[in-house]
Write a protein that holds these residues in place. Structure first.
Motif, PDB file in Angstrom:
ATOM      1  N   LEU A 116      30.835  50.594  28.422  1.00  0.00           N
ATOM      2  CA  LEU A 116      32.030  50.526  29.263  1.00  0.00           C
ATOM      3  C   LEU A 116      32.288  51.826  30.031  1.00  0.00           C
ATOM      4  O   LEU A 116      32.574  51.775  31.245  1.00  0.00           O
ATOM      5  N   PRO A 117      32.217  53.022  29.420  1.00  0.00           N
ATOM      6  CA  PRO A 117      32.492  54.245  30.203  1.00  0.00           C
ATOM      7  C   PRO A 117      31.476  54.486  31.321  1.00  0.00           C
ATOM      8  O   PRO A 117      31.769  55.241  32.265  1.00  0.00           O
ATOM      9  N   LEU A 118      30.305  53.856  31.256  1.00  0.00           N
ATOM     10  CA  LEU A 118      29.264  54.063  32.260  1.00  0.00           C
ATOM     11  C   LEU A 118      29.330  53.028  33.383  1.00  0.00           C
ATOM     12  O   LEU A 118      28.486  53.084  34.292  1.00  0.00           O
ATOM     13  N   THR A 119      30.301  52.101  33.343  1.00  0.00           N
ATOM     14  CA  THR A 119      30.362  50.998  34.299  1.00  0.00           C
ATOM     15  C   THR A 119      31.509  51.213  35.270  1.00  0.00           C
ATOM     16  O   THR A 119      32.632  51.529  34.862  1.00  0.00           O
ATOM     17  N   ARG A 120      31.231  51.066  36.563  1.00  0.00           N
ATOM     18  CA  ARG A 120      32.262  51.202  37.580  1.00  0.00           C
ATOM     19  C   ARG A 120      33.043  49.895  37.710  1.00  0.00           C
ATOM     20  O   ARG A 120      32.464  48.811  37.638  1.00  0.00           O
ATOM     21  N   PRO A 121      34.351  49.986  37.927  1.00  0.00           N
ATOM     22  CA  PRO A 121      35.133  48.767  38.157  1.00  0.00           C
ATOM     23  C   PRO A 121      34.750  48.113  39.481  1.00  0.00           C
ATOM     24  O   PRO A 121      34.207  48.762  40.390  1.00  0.00           O
ATOM     25  N   GLY A 122      35.040  46.835  39.596  1.00  0.00           N
ATOM     26  CA  GLY A 122      34.766  46.102  40.830  1.00  0.00           C
ATOM     27  C   GLY A 122      35.434  44.737  40.790  1.00  0.00           C
ATOM     28  O   GLY A 122      35.770  44.218  39.725  1.00  0.00           O
ATOM     29  N   GLY A 166      27.199  42.310  52.640  1.00  0.00           N
ATOM     30  CA  GLY A 166      27.922  43.239  53.504  1.00  0.00           C
ATOM     31  C   GLY A 166      29.312  43.587  53.030  1.00  0.00           C
ATOM     32  O   GLY A 166      30.158  44.006  53.848  1.00  0.00           O
ATOM     33  N   TYR A 167      29.601  43.477  51.761  1.00  0.00           N
ATOM     34  CA  TYR A 167      30.924  43.827  51.256  1.00  0.00           C
ATOM     35  C   TYR A 167      31.034  45.346  51.084  1.00  0.00           C
ATOM     36  O   TYR A 167      30.025  46.035  50.864  1.00  0.00           O
ATOM     37  N   PRO A 168      32.244  45.880  51.146  1.00  0.00           N
ATOM     38  CA  PRO A 168      32.407  47.336  51.045  1.00  0.00           C
ATOM     39  C   PRO A 168      32.027  47.852  49.668  1.00  0.00           C
ATOM     40  O   PRO A 168      31.952  47.107  48.683  1.00  0.00           O
ATOM     41  N   ALA A 169      31.814  49.141  49.614  1.00  0.00           N
ATOM     42  CA  ALA A 169      31.471  49.780  48.343  1.00  0.00           C
ATOM     43  C   ALA A 169      32.621  49.619  47.347  1.00  0.00           C
ATOM     44  O   ALA A 169      33.792  49.633  47.707  1.00  0.00           O
ATOM     45  N   GLY A 170      32.253  49.461  46.100  1.00  0.00           N
ATOM     46  CA  GLY A 170      33.252  49.245  45.060  1.00  0.00           C
ATOM     47  C   GLY A 170      33.588  47.782  44.817  1.00  0.00           C
ATOM     48  O   GLY A 170      34.444  47.482  43.975  1.00  0.00           O
ATOM     49  N   THR A 171      32.927  46.871  45.540  1.00  0.00           N
ATOM     50  CA  THR A 171      33.195  45.434  45.338  1.00  0.00           C
ATOM     51  C   THR A 171      32.505  44.906  44.092  1.00  0.00           C
ATOM     52  O   THR A 171      33.077  44.089  43.367  1.00  0.00           O
ATOM     53  N   HIS A 172      31.314  45.370  43.798  1.00  0.00           N
ATOM     54  CA  HIS A 172      30.486  44.767  42.751  1.00  0.00           C
ATOM     55  C   HIS A 172      30.479  45.649  41.503  1.00  0.00           C
ATOM     56  O   HIS A 172      30.527  46.882  41.578  1.00  0.00           O
ATOM     57  N   THR A 173      30.405  44.979  40.361  1.00  0.00           N
ATOM     58  CA  THR A 173      30.213  45.652  39.085  1.00  0.00           C
ATOM     59  C   THR A 173      29.256  44.812  38.248  1.00  0.00           C
ATOM     60  O   THR A 173      29.249  43.574  38.352  1.00  0.00           O
ATOM     61  N   PHE A 174      28.433  45.474  37.437  1.00  0.00           N
ATOM     62  CA  PHE A 174      27.413  44.785  36.639  1.00  0.00           C
ATOM     63  C   PHE A 174      27.766  44.966  35.158  1.00  0.00           C
ATOM     64  O   PHE A 174      27.770  46.094  34.645  1.00  0.00           O
ATOM     65  N   TRP A 175      28.071  43.840  34.514  1.00  0.00           N
ATOM     66  CA  TRP A 175      28.545  43.880  33.129  1.00  0.00           C
ATOM     67  C   TRP A 175      27.758  42.853  32.311  1.00  0.00           C
ATOM     68  O   TRP A 175      27.746  41.674  32.637  1.00  0.00           O
ATOM     69  N   PRO A 176      27.074  43.285  31.265  1.00  0.00           N
ATOM     70  CA  PRO A 176      26.155  42.386  30.547  1.00  0.00           C
ATOM     71  C   PRO A 176      26.889  41.459  29.587  1.00  0.00           C
ATOM     72  O   PRO A 176      27.905  41.816  28.990  1.00  0.00           O
ATOM     73  N   PHE A 260      26.832  30.099  49.810  1.00  0.00           N
ATOM     74  CA  PHE A 260      27.767  29.755  48.728  1.00  0.00           C
ATOM     75  C   PHE A 260      28.564  30.978  48.287  1.00  0.00           C
ATOM     76  O   PHE A 260      29.785  30.902  48.075  1.00  0.00           O
ATOM     77  N   LEU A 261      27.917  32.102  48.151  1.00  0.00           N
ATOM     78  CA  LEU A 261      28.616  33.313  47.718  1.00  0.00           C
ATOM     79  C   LEU A 261      29.623  33.784  48.760  1.00  0.00           C
ATOM     80  O   LEU A 261      30.744  34.186  48.409  1.00  0.00           O
ATOM     81  N   ARG A 262      29.259  33.758  50.018  1.00  0.00           N
ATOM     82  CA  ARG A 262      30.183  34.208  51.055  1.00  0.00           C
ATOM     83  C   ARG A 262      31.438  33.340  51.093  1.00  0.00           C
ATOM     84  O   ARG A 262      32.556  33.852  51.240  1.00  0.00           O
ATOM     85  N   THR A 263      31.277  32.050  50.952  1.00  0.00           N
ATOM     86  CA  THR A 263      32.436  31.154  50.990  1.00  0.00           C
ATOM     87  C   THR A 263      33.314  31.322  49.755  1.00  0.00           C
ATOM     88  O   THR A 263      34.547  31.328  49.848  1.00  0.00           O
ATOM     89  N   SER A 264      32.692  31.470  48.595  1.00  0.00           N
ATOM     90  CA  SER A 264      33.454  31.501  47.346  1.00  0.00           C
ATOM     91  C   SER A 264      34.075  32.855  47.054  1.00  0.00           C
ATOM     92  O   SER A 264      35.143  32.940  46.434  1.00  0.00           O
ATOM     93  N   LEU A 265      33.427  33.939  47.480  1.00  0.00           N
ATOM     94  CA  LEU A 265      33.930  35.275  47.155  1.00  0.00           C
ATOM     95  C   LEU A 265      34.950  35.799  48.164  1.00  0.00           C
ATOM     96  O   LEU A 265      35.685  36.743  47.858  1.00  0.00           O
ATOM     97  N   GLN A 266      34.994  35.211  49.332  1.00  0.00           N
ATOM     98  CA  GLN A 266      35.884  35.743  50.350  1.00  0.00           C
ATOM     99  C   GLN A 266      37.353  35.771  49.920  1.00  0.00           C
ATOM    100  O   GLN A 266      38.049  36.770  50.173  1.00  0.00           O
ATOM    101  N   PRO A 267      37.892  34.722  49.245  1.00  0.00           N
ATOM    102  CA  PRO A 267      39.305  34.798  48.819  1.00  0.00           C
ATOM    103  C   PRO A 267      39.581  35.879  47.792  1.00  0.00           C
ATOM    104  O   PRO A 267      40.750  36.256  47.597  1.00  0.00           O
ATOM    105  N   LEU A 268      38.547  36.386  47.110  1.00  0.00           N
ATOM    106  CA  LEU A 268      38.749  37.392  46.081  1.00  0.00           C
ATOM    107  C   LEU A 268      38.768  38.815  46.612  1.00  0.00           C
ATOM    108  O   LEU A 268      39.123  39.743  45.868  1.00  0.00           O
ATOM    109  N   LEU A 269      38.422  38.987  47.866  1.00  0.00           N
ATOM    110  CA  LEU A 269      38.303  40.322  48.432  1.00  0.00           C
ATOM    111  C   LEU A 269      39.583  40.714  49.163  1.00  0.00           C
ATOM    112  O   LEU A 269      40.316  39.859  49.675  1.00  0.00           O
TER     113      LEU A 269
END
Length: 271
Positions: A116-122, A166-176, A260-269
């Motif tokens: 968790l301390p090594l993971t950036r929020p997104g 093409g989303y701005p930086a800080g949008t994505h986070t990788f969590w296992p 599919f991702l562009r349509t579904s993720l747009q309301p979350l941004l």
């Protein structure tokens, strides 16, 4: 015998309409109308017999219907709870739908607490079966129909996809959702759905992209989900994709996945 006319002293008879009385002898002057004037009667006049009042015709009974007798209410059966000796099982109360609560961080398995301390929020979280091993640098090769999918193949795929979105930086986070028990190569992996969803809350994610049925089962999602489906689960918008082998080795699926991702993720941004 003689007929004598009655005077007022014979009122009982006189009042009944009798004017003359047939007697064997002359009537005494007390009763006879032939009594000398001034003569005081020696006898007490008889009391008038009670006159029978003419009977009125009976009043006509009011032509009203007699009251109908009230019908007795049917006897109600008494409901008794089944006795323990009757053998009938008692109906169990329906359990209330449990609401999931994220566990405290100190209750997570140690690999997730260390990560968790090594993971950036997104806002958008990403996961797949071997993400934990890839983050530690010893991800295994996955067998494919044409060629195996290596850890480097998976990294190159994400680099391309994030660039194309093409989303701005800080949008994505990788969590296992799965983590190796140690950093050693070929270490067995552990699943923890609670640590996965609780960590996404702390990382402030709103949407989650889960790649492959193995990762979906590890996250505790309901069965029967297909790629390019979405659902709400534990407060997140969840998107289902193919596993990494099919995405890396099947180029024809890339365009439909990206749309599919562009349509579904747009309301979350943020706008």
């Amino acid at each position: 015998m003689a007929f004598a006319r009655l005077n007022a002293f014979a009122a009982p008879w006189y009042g009944s309409g009798v004017r003359y009385l047939l007697a064997p002898d002359d009537l005494p002057p007390e009763w006879s109308a032939c009594a000398l004037p001034g003569t005081s009667p020696a006898l007490t006049p008889l009391r008038a017999a009670p006159q029978a009042r003419p009977q009125r015709p009976p009043a006509r009974a009011a032509q009203t219907a007699p009251p109908r007798p009230r019908e007795a209410a049917p006897p109600q059966r008494e409901r008794h709870a089944p006795s323990p000796q009757s053998g009938a099982p008692a109906a169990a109360p329906s359990p209330a739908r449990a609401v999931w609560q994220p566990p405290a961080q100190q209750l997570w398995p140690q690999p997730w607490r260390d990560r968790l301390p090594l993971t950036r929020p997104g806002r958008v979280g990403w996961t797949y079966r071997h993400l934990g091993a890839d983050l530690l640098g010893n991800g295994p090769d996955e067998a494919g129909e044409d060629a195996p999918c290596t850890m480097r193949d998976r990294r190159d795929f994400f680099r391309r996809m994030i660039h194309d979105l093409g989303y701005p930086a800080g949008t994505h986070t990788f969590w296992p959702v799965c983590m190796p028990l140690s950093a050693a190569p070929d270490a067995p992996e552990q699943e923890s759905a609670d640590a996965f969803w609780a960590g996404l809350r702390l990382l402030r994610a709103r949407g989650v992209v889960i790649m492959g049925s193995a990762a979906a089962r590890a996250a505790g999602l309901p069965g029967g989900l297909r790629p390019l489906q979405s659902l709400f689960f534990r407060g997140f918008r969840v998107l289902i994709l193919w596993d990494m082998v099919n995405l890396v080795r099947r180029e024809q699926r890339y365009a439909s996945m990206l749309a599919f991702l562009r349509t579904s993720l747009q309301p979350l941004l943020p706008r």
